[in-house]
Design a protein around this motif. Structure first.
Motif, PDB file in Angstrom:
ATOM      1  N   LEU A 143       0.817  -1.311   0.063  1.00  0.00           N
ATOM      2  CA  LEU A 143      -0.055   0.056  -0.161  1.00  0.00           C
ATOM      3  C   LEU A 143       0.729   1.295  -0.097  1.00  0.00           C
ATOM      4  O   LEU A 143       0.468   2.117  -0.595  1.00  0.00           O
ATOM      5  N   GLU A 144       2.050   1.224   0.536  1.00  0.00           N
ATOM      6  CA  GLU A 144       2.904   2.376   0.645  1.00  0.00           C
ATOM      7  C   GLU A 144       3.311   2.414  -0.655  1.00  0.00           C
ATOM      8  O   GLU A 144       3.568   3.665  -1.265  1.00  0.00           O
ATOM      9  N   GLU A 145       3.625   1.502  -1.464  1.00  0.00           N
ATOM     10  CA  GLU A 145       4.070   1.565  -3.062  1.00  0.00           C
ATOM     11  C   GLU A 145       3.137   2.282  -3.705  1.00  0.00           C
ATOM     12  O   GLU A 145       3.100   3.094  -4.656  1.00  0.00           O
ATOM     13  N   LEU A 146       1.812   1.736  -3.667  1.00  0.00           N
ATOM     14  CA  LEU A 146       0.514   2.310  -4.070  1.00  0.00           C
ATOM     15  C   LEU A 146       0.474   3.817  -3.989  1.00  0.00           C
ATOM     16  O   LEU A 146       0.255   4.523  -4.959  1.00  0.00           O
ATOM     17  N   PHE A 147       0.399   4.145  -2.878  1.00  0.00           N
ATOM     18  CA  PHE A 147       0.511   5.524  -2.436  1.00  0.00           C
ATOM     19  C   PHE A 147       1.536   6.361  -3.199  1.00  0.00           C
ATOM     20  O   PHE A 147       1.112   7.326  -3.674  1.00  0.00           O
ATOM     21  N   GLN A 148       2.716   5.802  -2.986  1.00  0.00           N
ATOM     22  CA  GLN A 148       3.713   6.719  -3.395  1.00  0.00           C
ATOM     23  C   GLN A 148       3.589   6.974  -4.930  1.00  0.00           C
ATOM     24  O   GLN A 148       3.773   8.211  -5.714  1.00  0.00           O
ATOM     25  N   VAL A 172      -3.130   3.727   3.537  1.00  0.00           N
ATOM     26  CA  VAL A 172      -2.359   2.783   4.107  1.00  0.00           C
ATOM     27  C   VAL A 172      -3.119   2.030   4.914  1.00  0.00           C
ATOM     28  O   VAL A 172      -3.132   0.657   5.057  1.00  0.00           O
ATOM     29  N   SER A 173      -4.101   2.724   5.514  1.00  0.00           N
ATOM     30  CA  SER A 173      -5.176   2.271   6.519  1.00  0.00           C
ATOM     31  C   SER A 173      -6.098   0.970   5.856  1.00  0.00           C
ATOM     32  O   SER A 173      -6.548   0.256   6.632  1.00  0.00           O
ATOM     33  N   PHE A 174      -6.007   0.781   4.672  1.00  0.00           N
ATOM     34  CA  PHE A 174      -6.833  -0.110   4.142  1.00  0.00           C
ATOM     35  C   PHE A 174      -6.256  -1.585   4.137  1.00  0.00           C
ATOM     36  O   PHE A 174      -6.855  -2.662   4.112  1.00  0.00           O
ATOM     37  N   GLY A 175      -5.044  -1.658   4.526  1.00  0.00           N
ATOM     38  CA  GLY A 175      -4.300  -3.112   5.076  1.00  0.00           C
ATOM     39  C   GLY A 175      -5.235  -3.690   6.201  1.00  0.00           C
ATOM     40  O   GLY A 175      -5.761  -4.923   5.866  1.00  0.00           O
ATOM     41  N   GLU A 176      -5.452  -2.944   7.221  1.00  0.00           N
ATOM     42  CA  GLU A 176      -6.308  -3.565   7.970  1.00  0.00           C
ATOM     43  C   GLU A 176      -7.614  -3.859   7.781  1.00  0.00           C
ATOM     44  O   GLU A 176      -8.191  -4.956   8.225  1.00  0.00           O
ATOM     45  N   LEU A 193     -10.878   1.594  -1.841  1.00  0.00           N
ATOM     46  CA  LEU A 193      -9.422   1.834  -2.044  1.00  0.00           C
ATOM     47  C   LEU A 193      -9.153   2.512  -3.382  1.00  0.00           C
ATOM     48  O   LEU A 193      -8.425   3.527  -3.436  1.00  0.00           O
ATOM     49  N   ALA A 194      -9.666   1.993  -4.380  1.00  0.00           N
ATOM     50  CA  ALA A 194      -9.444   2.466  -5.777  1.00  0.00           C
ATOM     51  C   ALA A 194      -9.850   3.844  -5.613  1.00  0.00           C
ATOM     52  O   ALA A 194      -9.404   4.769  -6.132  1.00  0.00           O
ATOM     53  N   ASP A 195     -11.350   4.153  -5.160  1.00  0.00           N
ATOM     54  CA  ASP A 195     -11.793   5.543  -5.294  1.00  0.00           C
ATOM     55  C   ASP A 195     -10.499   6.511  -4.342  1.00  0.00           C
ATOM     56  O   ASP A 195     -10.433   7.783  -4.983  1.00  0.00           O
ATOM     57  N   GLY A 196     -10.236   6.145  -3.355  1.00  0.00           N
ATOM     58  CA  GLY A 196      -9.171   6.682  -2.440  1.00  0.00           C
ATOM     59  C   GLY A 196      -8.001   7.285  -3.078  1.00  0.00           C
ATOM     60  O   GLY A 196      -7.650   8.205  -3.410  1.00  0.00           O
ATOM     61  N   LEU A 197      -7.233   6.254  -4.013  1.00  0.00           N
ATOM     62  CA  LEU A 197      -6.220   6.288  -4.662  1.00  0.00           C
ATOM     63  C   LEU A 197      -6.279   7.585  -5.625  1.00  0.00           C
ATOM     64  O   LEU A 197      -5.484   8.122  -6.090  1.00  0.00           O
ATOM     65  N   GLN A 250       2.274   8.657 -10.878  1.00  0.00           N
ATOM     66  CA  GLN A 250       2.538   7.391 -12.063  1.00  0.00           C
ATOM     67  C   GLN A 250       1.434   6.473 -11.790  1.00  0.00           C
ATOM     68  O   GLN A 250       0.554   6.434 -11.126  1.00  0.00           O
ATOM     69  N   ASP A 251       1.593   5.602 -12.932  1.00  0.00           N
ATOM     70  CA  ASP A 251       0.366   4.652 -13.103  1.00  0.00           C
ATOM     71  C   ASP A 251       0.509   3.379 -12.046  1.00  0.00           C
ATOM     72  O   ASP A 251       1.588   2.961 -11.731  1.00  0.00           O
ATOM     73  N   TYR A 252      -0.404   3.099 -11.326  1.00  0.00           N
ATOM     74  CA  TYR A 252      -0.375   1.964 -10.452  1.00  0.00           C
ATOM     75  C   TYR A 252      -1.255   1.037 -10.457  1.00  0.00           C
ATOM     76  O   TYR A 252      -1.596   0.175  -9.584  1.00  0.00           O
ATOM     77  N   THR A 253      -2.052   0.876 -11.618  1.00  0.00           N
ATOM     78  CA  THR A 253      -3.164  -0.127 -12.069  1.00  0.00           C
ATOM     79  C   THR A 253      -2.847  -1.536 -11.868  1.00  0.00           C
ATOM     80  O   THR A 253      -3.326  -2.611 -11.220  1.00  0.00           O
ATOM     81  N   ALA A 254      -1.618  -1.891 -12.412  1.00  0.00           N
ATOM     82  CA  ALA A 254      -0.669  -3.150 -12.022  1.00  0.00           C
ATOM     83  C   ALA A 254      -0.835  -3.453 -10.779  1.00  0.00           C
ATOM     84  O   ALA A 254      -1.110  -4.855  -9.967  1.00  0.00           O
TER      85      ALA A 254
END
Length: 420
Positions: free
Chosen positions: A50-55, A124-128, A104-108, A61-65
């Protein structure tokens, strides 16, 4: 109502379907004697993902994958559990995984330039949230969103607790729910009065368990780990570890402060304040004794070896060769607080002051911006901080032999050094 048990399960104990089935067997076998609250962390390395996705989202940058991979990871576990249980999970127990992933997708999609730390917490809170959705549905127990209960301020990534409000919220909500059966909730998370999500600091799920225990005046807290109990060293680094069968709150607080990875540093004080015993047990061997942390006296303990990697050693020198005075230290400490850098070791000489902190490029850059006009600054990164609690001559020799020490410090019971 009977006193409550609190069980906390970390990421390793929910890393896959087999681990979650093991968790379920522990809850069924050991958690049925008293009302039970289960606190669960993110699965495996989800927080890192999630940290990688957020960054990626933050820099545009594209994070779809990466998002698809994270979704598939959780979906595969949920499907495997459903097949193993032989029945479809009850949608009324917890939010569905698809609902969580859509949220999560909407938040990103809203992440962008702005308050980095605030946006970090929302993602990052979505992990829990994802983990507890899956685990609650697999166990068939009530899912509880902890964020409206654990009230914090707006200190993003390190939420400071509003204890009176939190205690009122928990006391008004949990007893009635627990009387109906086990309840499962998230670690690591809190919420502001306005409804924004906050986090309590990395590895903060232990702290969450202690918060609930304090507010409910629980009978005990059990932290289920992949180790045999509280050890005197990380078994991944030191092959000849010793398990402490019993240890005091005070001794454990000091070990956690210096970086012992088994327990989050803030966990012990709420438990000690209400004399709530803490048990550290292995989910791989739940019959084993583990470690009991409580108010006790014990003989001298085996030296504890604590290792913190990815450290940064910063040195501040006065530009005019003046002594490092109390006024200078006030400025330096104020800047460290603004940059949210915590001191692991500090040392001063006549014209310089050195601190060792966890490395964060963003936070170090902020510190340098705050202080470079007043001080000459030097820093080294990629360092390791070793701490020996209850040291003796042999333990110091064992750990320092062959290492180039950049800083060392000792007190009556603690020896610390920084090295490459």
């Amino acid at each position: 109502m009977e006193k409550v048990q609190i069980y906390k399960f970390g990421g390793a104990s929910v890393r896959d379907a087999a681990a979650i089935q093991n968790l379920a067997s522990i809850v069924q076998r050991y958690g049925s004697e008293q009302p039970l609250l289960v606190v669960v962390s993110a699965m495996g390395k989800t927080t890192n993902a999630l940290e990688e996705l957020f960054q990626l989202a933050y820099v545009g940058q594209d994070y779809t994958a990466q998002l698809a991979r994270l979704g598939a990871f959780h979906q595969n576990i949920a499907t495997e559990l459903e097949e193993a249980n032989g029945v479809a999970p009850d949608d009324a127990v917890a939010p569905t995984l698809s609902e969580m992933l859509t949220e999560l997708a909407d938040g990103l999609a809203t992440v962008g330039p702005g308050d980095y730390d605030r946006q970090y917490d929302q993602i990052v809170s979505f992990g829990e949230l994802l983990a507890t959705s899956i685990v609650a549905r697999a166990l068939g127990v009530r899912w509880l969103d902890c964020r409206p209960l654990i009230r914090t301020d707006h200190t993003w990534r390190e939420g400071r607790l509003d204890w009176p409000t939190t205690e009122r919220n928990i006391a008004a909500t949990l007893p009635e729910l627990l009387a109906k059966g086990p309840v499962l909730t998230q670690g690591f998370l809190g919420g502001t009065a306005g409804g924004a999500t906050t986090t309590l600091g990395r590895e903060g799920s232990d702290y969450t368990a202690a918060i609930f225990a304090y507010c409910l005046r629980a009978a005990s807290v059990t932290i289920w780990k992949d180790v045999a109990g509280l050890l005197n060293a990380d078994p991944k680094i030191f092959p000849d570890t010793v398990r402490y069968a019993e240890i005091s709150y005070r001794e454990t607080i000091e070990m956690a402060y210096y970086g012992a990875s088994v327990i989050h540093p803030k966990t012990l004080k709420p438990l000690a304040d209400r004399s709530i015993p803490l048990r550290i047990k292995s989910f791989l061997d739940p019959e084993a004794e583990g470690t009991l942390v409580h108010d006790c006296q014990h003989p001298a303990l085996a030296p504890a070896f604590i290792c913190k990697t990815d450290q940064c050693l910063l040195s501040f020198e006065s530009k005019d060769f003046a002594f490092i005075s109390e006024e200078n230290l006030e400025v330096i400490f104020g800047a460290l607080a603004q940059a949210k850098l915590k001191i692991n070791v500090m040392q001063n000489s006549a014209i310089s002051f050195s601190v060792c902190t966890d490395f964060s490029e963003r936070r170090i850059s902020k510190l340098l911006d705050l202080l470079r006009e007043q001080f000459t600054l030097h820093y080294n990164t990629g360092l390791t901080l070793f701490t020996i609690k209850n040291y003796d001559a042999a333990s110091i020799t064992r750990l320092t032999a062959g290492r180039g020490l950049l800083l060392e410090q000792r007190t009556r019971s603690t020896f610390q050094f920084v090295c490459k």
